[in-house]
Motif scaffolding. Structure first.
Motif, PDB file in Angstrom:
ATOM      1  N   ILE A 122       0.834  -1.202   0.000  1.00  0.00           N
ATOM      2  CA  ILE A 122       0.000   0.000   0.000  1.00  0.00           C
ATOM      3  C   ILE A 122       0.871   1.256   0.000  1.00  0.00           C
ATOM      4  CG2 ILE A 122      -1.651   1.344   1.359  1.00  0.00           C
ATOM      5  CD1 ILE A 122      -2.846  -1.306   2.302  1.00  0.00           C
ATOM      6  N   VAL A 123       1.907   1.257   0.839  1.00  0.00           N
ATOM      7  CA  VAL A 123       2.806   2.418   0.910  1.00  0.00           C
ATOM      8  C   VAL A 123       3.505   2.625  -0.425  1.00  0.00           C
ATOM      9  CG1 VAL A 123       4.914   3.305   1.973  1.00  0.00           C
ATOM     10  CG2 VAL A 123       3.148   2.256   3.398  1.00  0.00           C
ATOM     11  N   SER A 124       3.962   1.527  -1.036  1.00  0.00           N
ATOM     12  CA  SER A 124       4.668   1.636  -2.314  1.00  0.00           C
ATOM     13  C   SER A 124       3.764   2.164  -3.416  1.00  0.00           C
ATOM     14  CB  SER A 124       5.226   0.262  -2.708  1.00  0.00           C
ATOM     15  OG  SER A 124       6.135  -0.211  -1.741  1.00  0.00           O
ATOM     16  N   LEU A 125       2.518   1.669  -3.451  1.00  0.00           N
ATOM     17  CA  LEU A 125       1.573   2.136  -4.466  1.00  0.00           C
ATOM     18  C   LEU A 125       1.222   3.602  -4.252  1.00  0.00           C
ATOM     19  CD1 LEU A 125      -0.817  -0.951  -4.745  1.00  0.00           C
ATOM     20  CD2 LEU A 125       0.871  -0.185  -6.416  1.00  0.00           C
ATOM     21  N   SER A 126       1.102   4.005  -2.996  1.00  0.00           N
ATOM     22  CA  SER A 126       0.789   5.403  -2.707  1.00  0.00           C
ATOM     23  C   SER A 126       1.916   6.316  -3.161  1.00  0.00           C
ATOM     24  CB  SER A 126       0.523   5.576  -1.210  1.00  0.00           C
ATOM     25  OG  SER A 126       0.257   6.921  -0.902  1.00  0.00           O
TER      26      SER A 126
ATOM     27  N   LEU B 239       4.145   5.616  -5.519  1.00  0.00           N
ATOM     28  CA  LEU B 239       4.167   5.587  -6.976  1.00  0.00           C
ATOM     29  C   LEU B 239       3.119   6.534  -7.555  1.00  0.00           C
ATOM     30  CD1 LEU B 239       5.107   4.382  -9.667  1.00  0.00           C
ATOM     31  CD2 LEU B 239       3.431   2.536  -9.324  1.00  0.00           C
ATOM     32  N   SER B 240       1.930   6.541  -6.927  1.00  0.00           N
ATOM     33  CA  SER B 240       0.862   7.418  -7.392  1.00  0.00           C
ATOM     34  C   SER B 240       1.251   8.878  -7.249  1.00  0.00           C
ATOM     35  CB  SER B 240      -0.416   7.133  -6.605  1.00  0.00           C
ATOM     36  OG  SER B 240      -1.441   8.023  -6.961  1.00  0.00           O
ATOM     37  N   SER B 241       1.864   9.229  -6.116  1.00  0.00           N
ATOM     38  CA  SER B 241       2.257  10.627  -5.898  1.00  0.00           C
ATOM     39  C   SER B 241       3.371  11.050  -6.851  1.00  0.00           C
ATOM     40  CB  SER B 241       2.681  10.840  -4.445  1.00  0.00           C
ATOM     41  OG  SER B 241       3.834  10.072  -4.147  1.00  0.00           O
ATOM     42  N   HIS B 242       4.293  10.135  -7.158  1.00  0.00           N
ATOM     43  CA  HIS B 242       5.378  10.471  -8.081  1.00  0.00           C
ATOM     44  C   HIS B 242       4.847  10.662  -9.497  1.00  0.00           C
ATOM     45  CE1 HIS B 242       8.455   8.431  -5.193  1.00  0.00           C
ATOM     46  NE2 HIS B 242       8.094   9.624  -4.790  1.00  0.00           N
TER      47      HIS B 242
ATOM     48  N   LEU C  74      -6.768  12.653 -16.975  1.00  0.00           N
ATOM     49  CA  LEU C  74      -5.357  12.245 -16.975  1.00  0.00           C
ATOM     50  C   LEU C  74      -4.872  11.988 -15.554  1.00  0.00           C
ATOM     51  CD1 LEU C  74      -3.630  14.578 -19.605  1.00  0.00           C
ATOM     52  CD2 LEU C  74      -4.232  12.162 -19.846  1.00  0.00           C
ATOM     53  N   GLY C  75      -5.343  12.804 -14.604  1.00  0.00           N
ATOM     54  CA  GLY C  75      -4.949  12.586 -13.216  1.00  0.00           C
ATOM     55  C   GLY C  75      -5.324  11.193 -12.736  1.00  0.00           C
ATOM     56  N   TYR C  76      -6.502  10.725 -13.152  1.00  0.00           N
ATOM     57  CA  TYR C  76      -6.912   9.375 -12.772  1.00  0.00           C
ATOM     58  C   TYR C  76      -6.064   8.333 -13.497  1.00  0.00           C
ATOM     59  CZ  TYR C  76      -9.613   5.144 -12.111  1.00  0.00           C
ATOM     60  OH  TYR C  76      -9.978   3.869 -11.802  1.00  0.00           O
ATOM     61  N   VAL C  77      -5.811   8.539 -14.778  1.00  0.00           N
ATOM     62  CA  VAL C  77      -5.024   7.577 -15.550  1.00  0.00           C
ATOM     63  C   VAL C  77      -3.608   7.464 -14.994  1.00  0.00           C
ATOM     64  CG1 VAL C  77      -4.007   7.131 -17.820  1.00  0.00           C
ATOM     65  CG2 VAL C  77      -6.376   7.880 -17.645  1.00  0.00           C
TER      66      VAL C  77
END
Length: 585
Positions: A36-40, A42-45, A125-128
């Motif tokens: 979960i932390v890694s995905l979060s 990745l999403s922020s980056h 795009l933000g969602y994609v």
């Protein structure tokens, strides 16, 4: 070996902040929490990558959207997330010149007539990129009607429709499902005219549940066949007409149609579509059908070029303030279209700007409800064309201020009275909350607007307040009652407008409050002890939000001097003590 330096602005890769605020080393996290932390992260980056997309050096292609804007994108990300993008990029890569920067037009992937603006495309795009859906930008999804809750106005619907077009065209099924639910929620809340764009997107995206719901709503409405045939696909029109015939008593209640007269009306409309006013004059001499019978001026104001509208007006054969079967004058129809030249032509020939529809809307309020905040408040640059929506509102407002009949109430129907009552109750509640949360500023705004406070607001619940507003003197005629209500509505509307002008951040807090369960917060002593505790906590949070918002408003450039007395907690406590003392007396 020296440890690698880390960027303090970025989250550390060796620790994670848990919900209790403590930092835990990554090796102490369970595999699930670590994922979960890694995905979060990745999403922020990836979101940062999207925000930096304005720099062409970080992107490898451009997508042009409605309005001529170009948005830089990363083809590898889009291709990984959408089959449509992958196929598009693969097909174009074969014939593209080496080293050239490709550019794609979003309109080529959308159905005919559909549009996708920059704001909606950026949210998409933000969602994609991140897997997170950001809220709609307020400037693109709210109108400029000061009493609108912005929960079902045309800009809010238009933004959701654009998002649906993007989700469907670029094959993101989870977004399609989400925005179908949002559009379903709009159908029963909005005006029937605003259901039309929802019908069109449901038809193109093959959203059968949404389409069926829209058809049922329109079939039960008084939307005329001409509007249906001009604005909806023929398959949908057939289904609506079929559904109308199935309603109990539909055949008995429907007025008899004279086929000869109906043919004459259609011929006049056809001549207008052909821009042939001479043919219109000839048709009028060959039959008993008049321009008023055909609602020809309404039709021209809605669908014809402004030059044709002016030529029809020059004939002098149509009642310029005639109301059609739905209670709209040609000026109301022109306000819905938002074409300045048509509005000016009608006003020049004597169209009344003070005429109202059955639900109490005049041409100005209609235009405001349809106009996005972005288009109205956009900075005007010298030499650049201004927004047509803003021009229409400015023209109508100037005419309203100039017209001596602008404040006359010419409609006395019970429907209008009921809608005025509802609008008045909303305004009373909103201004009442303003008086409670920042009393000094609300008092000044009400004095400028000549709006007397409604003293019973804080002592009655919404139902009793509504009942009080509906009390009628038996000696009071409907016209006098409507004029009294309209005067009160105008004063409170002016109060709200002043609040939005001088306290925009506080007004946003009130907007959110009024769209929730606002009246219930006034009754802190009602309900179970747990419910009362929750209400008090929410009320304290609300006051803190308003305090912060007021600080922003006070710090804003151009803040007026009369607002120097803030609504901080100390001033509110002082006003509350004075109120309690006065009550005891």
């Amino acid at each position: 070996m020296a440890a690698a330096a880390t960027n303090p602005a970025e989250p550390s890769t060796s620790s994670s902040c848990l919900s209790n605020g403590t930092s835990t080393p990554a090796e102490n996290l369970s595999p699930t929490n670590l994922e979960i932390v890694s995905l979060s992260k990745l999403s922020s980056h990836l979101e940062r990558l999207l925000l930096d997309a304005a720099d062409p050096g970080f992107t490898d292609a451009d997508v042009s959207v409605h309005g001529g804007a170009h948005v830089g994108v990363h083809r590898c990300i889009l291709a990984a997330r959408s089959r449509v993008f992958r196929d598009l990029f693969s097909a174009s890569a074969a014939g593209a010149p080496s080293g050239s920067r490709p550019r794609y037009a979003a309109a080529e992937l959308l159905p005919p007539g559909a549009r996708l603006g920059k704001e909606a495309f950026m949210v998409f795009l933000g969602y994609v990129y991140t897997g997170k859906l950001r809220p709609a930008p307020p400037e693109a999804a709210t109108c400029v009607d000061p009493v609108c809750a912005h929960d079902a106005c045309r800009p809010a619907i238009a933004f959701a429709v654009e998002m649906m077009y993007a989700a469907h065209a670029f094959d993101v099924p989870e977004l399609v499902s989400l925005f179908q639910r949002r559009l379903l929620n709009f159908v029963d809340k909005t005006l029937v005219e605003d259901v039309i764009p929802i019908v069109v997107v449901a038809f193109h995206a093959k959203l059968h549940q949404l389409l069926d719901h829209c058809i049922q709503r329109i079939a039960r409405s008084d939307l005329d066949n001409v509007s249906l045939e001009k604005e909806l696909p023929c398959e949908v029109v057939v289904e609506i007409k079929s559904t109308r015939r199935k309603f109990p008593g539909a055949s008995c209640d429907a007025p008899a149609v004279d086929p000869i007269r109906e043919k004459g009306i259609r011929r006049i409309h056809g001549a207008l579509d052909s821009d042939d006013v001479e043919l219109v004059k000839l048709l009028l001499t060959e039959s008993d059908v008049t321009l008023d019978h055909a609602a020809a001026l309404h039709y021209a104001a809605a669908y014809c070029d402004s030059k044709i509208v002016a030529e029809v007006l020059e004939l002098g054969l149509a009642d310029i303030n005639l109301k059609n079967e739905r209670g709209y004058t040609p000026l109301h129809v022109a306000a819905m279209r938002r074409e300045p030249a048509v509005i000016v032509s009608l006003l020049d020939k004597g169209a009344s700007v003070s005429e109202t529809t059955a639900d109490g809307q005049d041409a100005v309020s209609i235009c405001r409800r349809l106009t996005r905040a972005k288009d109205y408040y956009a900075k005007i640059i010298q030499g650049q064309e201004s927004s047509k929506d803003r021009i229409c509102i400015d023209i109508l407002e100037r005419e309203m201020n100039r017209s001596p009949m602008a404040c006359e109430d010419s409609v006395t129907s019970v429907v209008l009275a009921d809608n005025l009552q509802a609008k008045l109750l909303y305004l009373e509640n909103r201004v009442g909350f303003a008086r409670l949360l920042f009393p000094a500023e609300a008092k000044v705004a009400m004095e400028i607007a000549h709006a007397e406070p409604y003293s019973e607001f804080a002592n009655r619940n919404a139902a009793r307040s509504s009942a009080n507003l509906r009390e009628v003197d038996l000696n009071e005629t409907p016209s006098v009652q409507n004029k009294r209500l309209r005067t009160r509505v105008d004063a409170l509307t002016r109060t709200v407008e002043l609040g939005r002008r001088y306290f925009p951040h506080c007004s946003q807090v009130l907007d959110r409050l009024m769209s929730d369960d606002a009246p219930d917060l006034f009754h802190l002593q009602k309900g179970t002890p747990d419910e009362q505790k929750i209400k008090r906590m929410r009320f304290c949070e609300l006051k803190e939000d308003v305090r912060k918002a007021f600080s922003k408003d006070k710090a804003a450039p151009g803040h007026p001097s009369f607002c120097s007395s803030s609504s901080s907690s100390s001033s509110q406590k002082g006003d509350a003590k004075q109120h309690r003392a006065a009550t005891r007396k």
